[in-house]
Design an enzyme around this catalytic site. Structure first.
Site, PDB file in Angstrom:
ATOM      1  N   ASP A  16       1.731  -1.161  -7.722  1.00 41.52           N
ATOM      2  CA  ASP A  16       1.342  -0.204  -6.708  1.00 41.52           C
ATOM      3  C   ASP A  16       0.453   0.549  -7.283  1.00 41.52           C
ATOM      4  OD1 ASP A  16       0.934   1.153  -4.267  1.00 41.52           O
ATOM      5  OD2 ASP A  16       2.788   2.275  -4.408  1.00 41.52           O
ATOM      6  N   GLU A  95      -6.404  -2.474   2.762  1.00 45.69           N
ATOM      7  CA  GLU A  95      -6.098  -1.632   3.761  1.00 45.69           C
ATOM      8  C   GLU A  95      -7.161  -1.674   4.822  1.00 45.69           C
ATOM      9  OE1 GLU A  95      -4.734   2.904   4.291  1.00 45.69           O
ATOM     10  OE2 GLU A  95      -3.268   1.572   2.985  1.00 45.69           O
ATOM     11  N   LYS A 131      -3.775  -4.897   5.151  1.00 46.74           N
ATOM     12  CA  LYS A 131      -2.641  -3.873   5.367  1.00 46.74           C
ATOM     13  C   LYS A 131      -3.092  -3.176   6.885  1.00 46.74           C
ATOM     14  CE  LYS A 131      -1.165  -1.268   2.272  1.00 46.74           C
ATOM     15  NZ  LYS A 131      -1.106  -0.395   1.033  1.00 46.74           N
ATOM     16  N   THR A 155       2.331  -1.647   6.971  1.00 40.36           N
ATOM     17  CA  THR A 155       2.551  -0.893   6.349  1.00 40.36           C
ATOM     18  C   THR A 155       3.177   0.522   7.197  1.00 40.36           C
ATOM     19  OG1 THR A 155       1.974   0.531   4.418  1.00 40.36           O
ATOM     20  CG2 THR A 155       0.348   0.178   6.145  1.00 40.36           C
ATOM     21  N   PHE A 177       8.843   2.194   3.817  1.00 38.75           N
ATOM     22  CA  PHE A 177       8.539   3.398   2.634  1.00 38.75           C
ATOM     23  C   PHE A 177       9.836   4.200   2.370  1.00 38.75           C
ATOM     24  CE2 PHE A 177       3.804   4.227   2.810  1.00 38.75           C
ATOM     25  CZ  PHE A 177       3.496   3.021   2.657  1.00 38.75           C
TER      26      PHE A 177
END
Length: 323
Positions: A16, A95, A131, A155, A177
């Site tokens: 990440d 993203e 994403k 996400t 998350f």
């Protein structure tokens, strides 16, 4: 083997970060980025060539300042993705603008534009995950993109309803998350920590994992947003886990046995009814989870804030020149 090496035998480890040195050091299979990671990396001297490549591309195009800035933003995101793919053997997640989280058509257009740049660089679509936020509109965009051969990573995943809708849409991957879920419950309940097995974020991923395995969904689960290694180790065996360099280092520096906690074989004996959700059902069930409602909206706002910081950086470079 250290704990990171053991974890890799049962779970795909994803970095990440947008920092190439960290990716090279910890040798993950995949990597994921977002505007805040790219913004932090873009301002470092070692990444100046990528920034200049994106800036030169935008400056060479006709159009308004805003249009050229948008071209540079997309180019920069893909350039970081391209460099990451030269290091990792698997995939990179890139993203879509969080401001499109409630715009299905806009999300599809932006995803297609990003993939066109990847293809321009000769990168196969199987190595890229787009994403999108796990809103109803984002999930619908992902469903259509998947049918076009563009794979998606959903996400900002906080509720079980979001997870069900994503699986039914046939998305490639979801990112629950963990840490942000735990943060909310710690604040609500006034506690400083949870035992790993009782951690609300861990429990959320565990429930989704066994539901997917019980009912044969192919959508993969990638636990994300970890606060400590205990959360990670409690999810050993999950399809994927995306981990920050700090926690990767802690795992690599620690010895001891890592026990597989999630096993698809256990799902067969579980009593979990299969659920089908229409739009009204998904929206209602998500609305019934105050944590999920709060964290999803907060996450979209924060992603947008990070994106604007990157836009401001690009705008300054465009209007005033390199500094």
């Amino acid at each position: 083997m250290n704990k990171l090496e053991q974890l890799k035998t049962m779970t795909t480890v994803v970095a990440d970060t947008g920092d190439f040195d960290s990716i090279s050091e910890y040798r993950p299979t995949d990597a994921t980025t977002n505007p805040s990671l790219i913004y932090a990396a873009a301002r470092l001297p070692q990444y100046r060539p990528l920034v200049e490549e994106a800036m030169d591309y935008g400056r060479s195009k006709a159009g308004t300042l805003e249009a050229r800035r948008a071209l540079i933003m997309d180019r920069l995101a893909v350039l970081f993705g391209r460099e990451i793919l030269s290091i990792v053997p698997g995939r990179v997640s890139t993203e879509v603008d969080a401001r499109l989280s409630f715009d299905t058509e806009g999300s599809i257009r932006k995803a297609s534009e990003l993939m066109d740049i990847y293809r321009e660089f000769g990168i196969d679509s199987d190595r890229v995950l787009i994403k999108l936020a796990s809103t109803w509109e984002g999930i619908r965009a992902a469903e259509r993109l998947e049918k076009q051969g563009i794979h998606c990573n959903l996400t900002l995943m906080f509720s079980f309803a979001q997870a069900i809708a994503c699986a039914e849409a046939g998305v490639t991957l979801i990112s629950p998350f963990v840490g942000r879920i735990t943060d909310w419950y710690m604040a609500k309940n006034g506690v400083d920590a949870y035992a790993a097995q009782d951690d609300p974020g861990v429990q959320s991923v565990r429930k989704i994992y066994y539901y997917y395995k019980k009912h044969g969904y192919t959508t993969q689960i990638m636990g994300a947003s970890f606060r400590n290694v205990n959360q990670i180790l409690e999810l050993a065996g999950c399809d994927l886990l995306t981990i920050s360099p700090k926690l990767l280092n802690e795992l690599e520096s620690t010895s001891g046995d890592v026990e597989r906690k999630l096993d698809p074989a256990r799902a067969r004996a579980m009593d979990m009814e299969k659920i089908s959700l229409l739009e009204k059902d998904m929206r209602w069930q998500h609305n019934e989870d105050p944590m999920a409602v709060e964290k999803l909206s907060e996450g979209i706002r924060n992603f947008t804030k990070d994106l604007r910081r990157l836009e401001e950086y690009v705008h300054e470079r465009l209007t005033q020149g390199a500094k």
